[in-house]
Design a protein around this motif. Structure first.
Motif, PDB file in Angstrom:
ATOM      1  N   UNK A  56      16.077 -32.807 -67.770  1.00 48.63           N
ATOM      2  CA  UNK A  56      16.650 -31.715 -68.191  1.00 48.63           C
ATOM      3  C   UNK A  56      16.930 -31.686 -69.773  1.00 48.63           C
ATOM      4  N   UNK A  57      17.622 -32.807 -69.928  1.00 55.11           N
ATOM      5  CA  UNK A  57      18.054 -33.028 -71.385  1.00 55.11           C
ATOM      6  C   UNK A  57      16.625 -33.347 -72.271  1.00 55.11           C
ATOM      7  N   UNK A  58      15.529 -33.785 -71.526  1.00 54.37           N
ATOM      8  CA  UNK A  58      14.354 -34.054 -72.397  1.00 54.37           C
ATOM      9  C   UNK A  58      13.512 -32.665 -72.621  1.00 54.37           C
ATOM     10  N   UNK A  59      13.938 -31.468 -71.808  1.00 55.39           N
ATOM     11  CA  UNK A  59      13.436 -30.474 -72.003  1.00 55.39           C
ATOM     12  C   UNK A  59      12.753 -29.772 -70.892  1.00 55.39           C
ATOM     13  N   UNK A  60      12.515 -30.535 -69.901  1.00 57.63           N
ATOM     14  CA  UNK A  60      11.723 -30.012 -68.639  1.00 57.63           C
ATOM     15  C   UNK A  60      12.642 -28.717 -67.992  1.00 57.63           C
ATOM     16  N   UNK A  61      11.972 -27.853 -67.538  1.00 62.13           N
ATOM     17  CA  UNK A  61      12.383 -26.728 -66.374  1.00 62.13           C
ATOM     18  C   UNK A  61      12.654 -27.549 -65.197  1.00 62.13           C
ATOM     19  N   UNK A  62      13.801 -27.981 -64.865  1.00 64.03           N
ATOM     20  CA  UNK A  62      13.999 -28.741 -63.677  1.00 64.03           C
ATOM     21  C   UNK A  62      14.076 -27.718 -62.445  1.00 64.03           C
ATOM     22  N   UNK A  63      13.191 -27.872 -61.567  1.00 61.83           N
ATOM     23  CA  UNK A  63      13.180 -27.148 -60.251  1.00 61.83           C
ATOM     24  C   UNK A  63      14.339 -27.908 -59.132  1.00 61.83           C
ATOM     25  N   UNK A  64      15.331 -27.481 -59.351  1.00 62.88           N
ATOM     26  CA  UNK A  64      16.443 -28.172 -58.503  1.00 62.88           C
ATOM     27  C   UNK A  64      16.474 -27.967 -57.183  1.00 62.88           C
ATOM     28  N   UNK A  65      15.820 -26.673 -56.672  1.00 54.70           N
ATOM     29  CA  UNK A  65      15.755 -26.490 -55.324  1.00 54.70           C
ATOM     30  C   UNK A  65      14.789 -27.061 -54.672  1.00 54.70           C
ATOM     31  N   UNK A  66      13.979 -27.862 -55.132  1.00 55.76           N
ATOM     32  CA  UNK A  66      12.868 -28.614 -54.741  1.00 55.76           C
ATOM     33  C   UNK A  66      13.601 -30.101 -54.334  1.00 55.76           C
ATOM     34  N   UNK A  67      13.433 -30.491 -53.206  1.00 57.91           N
ATOM     35  CA  UNK A  67      13.971 -31.813 -52.905  1.00 57.91           C
ATOM     36  C   UNK A  67      13.229 -32.268 -51.547  1.00 57.91           C
ATOM     37  N   UNK A  68      13.248 -33.583 -51.578  1.00 59.84           N
ATOM     38  CA  UNK A  68      12.936 -34.440 -50.523  1.00 59.84           C
ATOM     39  C   UNK A  68      13.386 -35.877 -50.593  1.00 59.84           C
ATOM     40  N   UNK A  69      14.264 -36.271 -49.770  1.00 56.30           N
ATOM     41  CA  UNK A  69      14.840 -37.717 -49.831  1.00 56.30           C
ATOM     42  C   UNK A  69      14.535 -38.312 -48.312  1.00 56.30           C
ATOM     43  N   UNK A  70      13.819 -39.348 -48.609  1.00 54.49           N
ATOM     44  CA  UNK A  70      13.496 -39.875 -47.176  1.00 54.49           C
ATOM     45  C   UNK A  70      14.147 -41.130 -47.229  1.00 54.49           C
ATOM     46  N   UNK A  71      15.492 -41.323 -46.269  1.00 58.60           N
ATOM     47  CA  UNK A  71      16.158 -42.662 -46.147  1.00 58.60           C
ATOM     48  C   UNK A  71      15.552 -43.601 -45.149  1.00 58.60           C
ATOM     49  N   UNK A  72      15.863 -44.819 -45.392  1.00 60.44           N
ATOM     50  CA  UNK A  72      15.393 -45.819 -44.563  1.00 60.44           C
ATOM     51  C   UNK A  72      13.761 -46.076 -44.852  1.00 60.44           C
ATOM     52  N   UNK A  73      13.217 -45.898 -45.930  1.00 58.85           N
ATOM     53  CA  UNK A  73      11.897 -45.828 -46.009  1.00 58.85           C
ATOM     54  C   UNK A  73      11.165 -47.152 -45.732  1.00 58.85           C
ATOM     55  N   UNK A  74      11.762 -48.304 -45.762  1.00 60.47           N
ATOM     56  CA  UNK A  74      10.831 -49.657 -45.386  1.00 60.47           C
ATOM     57  C   UNK A  74      10.733 -49.585 -44.066  1.00 60.47           C
ATOM     58  N   UNK A  75      11.642 -49.119 -43.236  1.00 60.66           N
ATOM     59  CA  UNK A  75      11.683 -49.350 -41.720  1.00 60.66           C
ATOM     60  C   UNK A  75      10.860 -48.095 -41.328  1.00 60.66           C
ATOM     61  N   UNK A  76      10.969 -47.213 -41.781  1.00 64.29           N
ATOM     62  CA  UNK A  76      10.438 -45.792 -41.359  1.00 64.29           C
ATOM     63  C   UNK A  76       8.892 -46.038 -41.488  1.00 64.29           C
ATOM     64  N   UNK A  77       8.369 -46.312 -42.704  1.00 69.57           N
ATOM     65  CA  UNK A  77       6.922 -46.482 -42.735  1.00 69.57           C
ATOM     66  C   UNK A  77       6.380 -47.688 -42.822  1.00 69.57           C
ATOM     67  N   UNK A  78       7.060 -48.531 -41.933  1.00 69.71           N
ATOM     68  CA  UNK A  78       6.615 -49.872 -41.796  1.00 69.71           C
ATOM     69  C   UNK A  78       5.458 -50.084 -41.074  1.00 69.71           C
ATOM     70  N   UNK A  79       5.268 -49.189 -39.988  1.00 72.08           N
ATOM     71  CA  UNK A  79       4.047 -49.031 -39.174  1.00 72.08           C
ATOM     72  C   UNK A  79       3.262 -47.753 -39.245  1.00 72.08           C
ATOM     73  N   UNK A  80       3.920 -46.782 -40.089  1.00 75.10           N
ATOM     74  CA  UNK A  80       3.306 -45.517 -40.149  1.00 75.10           C
ATOM     75  C   UNK A  80       3.348 -45.263 -41.551  1.00 75.10           C
ATOM     76  N   UNK A  81       2.197 -44.557 -42.186  1.00 75.08           N
ATOM     77  CA  UNK A  81       2.011 -43.991 -43.670  1.00 75.08           C
ATOM     78  C   UNK A  81       2.644 -42.639 -43.538  1.00 75.08           C
TER      79      UNK A  81
END
Length: 187
Positions: free
Chosen positions: A135-160
């Motif tokens: 935002x400071x760098x000048x982009x138009x930040x899409x604040x409503x677009x979000x995806x946070x995947x917790x525990x990714x190492x365990x979650x994706x250890x066996x599944x892509x």
């Protein structure tokens, strides 16, 4: 509907990064009218230094990043979390894209931030820091677009991520939200 070109920057350098895998899952789930390009690893870009950011002499990797960003309709940053904040390679890419001051490749560019992280919150602190920086760098930040995947190492250890139904559903939501934001911004 016209094609939407989405450029993805991945803030991890690891060969089997869960964030790289998340970017691949996005590319695989993009609708026909969306072209997704995953930019080459950001580790090839030298640290930003005004002394080497001289017209006609910009390092090739930095110039390629700027050109790809300018060409894209939308930018999607996929970030892990390093010590509760943004990875250095992603911050460096943002620094290169913010220049020249007031006219950088990020200026007005619709930009979203998502990611996966080992911790229980999925890297939301890093994502917030990335949103602040772009935002400071000048982009138009899409604040409503979000995806946070917790525990990714365990979650994706066996599944892509491409094979995780819940993640795929969230990816489709991210792509829909980016498309909607782009349509709203079009003249």
């Amino acid at each position: 509907m016209p094609t939407n070109n989405i450029l993805i920057l991945v803030g991890s350098l690891r060969a089997n990064s869960t964030n790289q895998q998340l970017a691949e899952a996005i590319a695989l789930n993009a609708p026909v009218q969306v072209d997704v390009i995953i930019h080459e690893p950001l580790g090839n870009i030298p640290f930003y230094n005004e002394d080497i950011d001289v017209e006609g002499h910009v390092p090739a990797a930095a110039a390629a990043l700027r050109a790809a960003t300018k060409k894209a309709d939308t930018l999607l940053l996929v970030t892990p979390e390093h010590n509760g904040t943004i990875p250095a390679v992603l911050k460096n890419a943002i620094d290169w894209l913010s220049r020249p001051y007031g006219e950088g490749a990020l200026k007005g560019k619709p930009t979203a931030v998502i990611g996966a992280a080992f911790g229980q919150y999925g890297g939301i602190w890093a994502q917030d820091e990335v949103r602040k920086a772009i935002g400071i760098a000048g982009a138009r930040v899409l604040n409503d677009v979000s995806l946070a995947v917790p525990g990714s190492l365990a979650r994706f250890a066996e599944v892509h991520p491409k094979d995780d139904a819940e993640v795929v559903k969230q990816i489709k939501g991210v792509l829909d939200a980016i498309a909607e934001a782009r349509c709203m911004a079009a003249p």
